[in-house]
Write a protein that holds these residues in place. Structure first.
Motif, PDB file in Angstrom:
ATOM      1  N   ALA A  82     -34.013  17.668  43.078  1.00 36.73           N
ATOM      2  CA  ALA A  82     -32.672  17.730  43.652  1.00 36.73           C
ATOM      3  C   ALA A  82     -32.098  16.319  43.706  1.00 36.73           C
ATOM      4  O   ALA A  82     -32.829  15.339  43.857  1.00 36.73           O
ATOM      5  N   THR A  93     -30.596  12.806  31.986  1.00 34.48           N
ATOM      6  CA  THR A  93     -30.636  12.746  33.445  1.00 34.48           C
ATOM      7  C   THR A  93     -30.630  11.299  33.903  1.00 34.48           C
ATOM      8  O   THR A  93     -31.106  10.402  33.215  1.00 34.48           O
ATOM      9  N   VAL A 133     -27.898  17.992  40.473  1.00 29.12           N
ATOM     10  CA  VAL A 133     -28.818  19.106  40.699  1.00 29.12           C
ATOM     11  C   VAL A 133     -28.959  19.308  42.206  1.00 29.12           C
ATOM     12  O   VAL A 133     -29.227  18.351  42.937  1.00 29.12           O
ATOM     13  N   CYS A 152     -31.576  22.457  35.339  1.00 38.20           N
ATOM     14  CA  CYS A 152     -31.919  21.911  36.659  1.00 38.20           C
ATOM     15  C   CYS A 152     -33.417  21.796  36.903  1.00 38.20           C
ATOM     16  O   CYS A 152     -33.871  21.856  38.046  1.00 38.20           O
ATOM     17  N   LEU A 173     -26.010  23.323  39.408  1.00 37.55           N
ATOM     18  CA  LEU A 173     -25.282  22.072  39.265  1.00 37.55           C
ATOM     19  C   LEU A 173     -23.984  22.099  40.072  1.00 37.55           C
ATOM     20  O   LEU A 173     -23.317  23.135  40.142  1.00 37.55           O
ATOM     21  N   LYS A 185     -32.162  26.151  41.645  1.00 37.02           N
ATOM     22  CA  LYS A 185     -31.267  24.997  41.587  1.00 37.02           C
ATOM     23  C   LYS A 185     -30.085  25.297  40.674  1.00 37.02           C
ATOM     24  O   LYS A 185     -30.215  26.052  39.712  1.00 37.02           O
TER      25      LYS A 185
END
Length: 179
Positions: A118, A139, A68, A114, A4, A2
């Protein structure tokens, strides 16, 4: 794997930063942009970028939020190579061989942020105390409930014309607003 990408939830980034990143750019922390600056001397939009911006590596613009996303190894390599080119072009790295380790490190650090599902949004907060820059990340994720309809809609009109009541009513009907 993953990484950004920048996201623009509303137009505020275009007002907050000197240069706003375009939505969907690869994103890194961007703290290195302030390595040779004294954060205490920053003001206005530069200070806003220092305090809460992710760097979009395509434009070297800033984004308040990053998203993400799942990526392939090819995507990660493309992000590294793009950052290598930008470090040479915009940051004065002498050549791509010198810039590559720094770009790899920045992309690896972005990937380390990350460890979330997602589509999770990430925000950064920076400060500098005693000459040390500290970053904190938080987050934002969906609670799974449907989103309510927007309370306000902005109506663009040309030449400072005042919108008519009929135009406002049409916008309200289009957006599902109730009286």
């Amino acid at each position: 794997m993953k990484l950004l990408k920048t996201i623009r939830a509303d137009p505020s980034d275009t007002f907050i930063f000197d240069k706003a990143a375009e939505p969907g750019e690869w994103a890194v922390s961007g703290a290195f942009m302030f390595a040779r600056l004294d954060p205490a001397t920053l003001s206005g939009k530069a200070r806003a970028a220092f305090r809460g911006g992710f760097l979009g590596i395509e434009s070297f613009g800033w984004s308040t939020l990053a998203r993400v996303i799942e990526v392939s190894e090819e995507d990660r390599s493309a992000a590294v190579e793009l950052l290598v080119a930008r470090l040479v072009q915009h940051f004065g790295a002498p050549d791509i061989t010198t810039a590559r380790p720094a770009a790899q490190e920045e992309i690896a650090f972005a990937a380390s942020l990350c460890d979330h599902p997602a589509e999770t949004l990430v925000a950064v907060s920076r400060d500098c105390k005693d000459g040390v820059t500290r970053e904190a990340y938080r987050t934002l994720s969906s609670n799974g409930r449907p989103k309510p309809a927007p309370v306000f809609t902005f109506l663009q009109v040309a030449d400072d014309a005042v919108p008519s009541r009929q135009q406002i009513d049409l916008v309200a009907l289009r957006d599902g607003a109730r009286r």
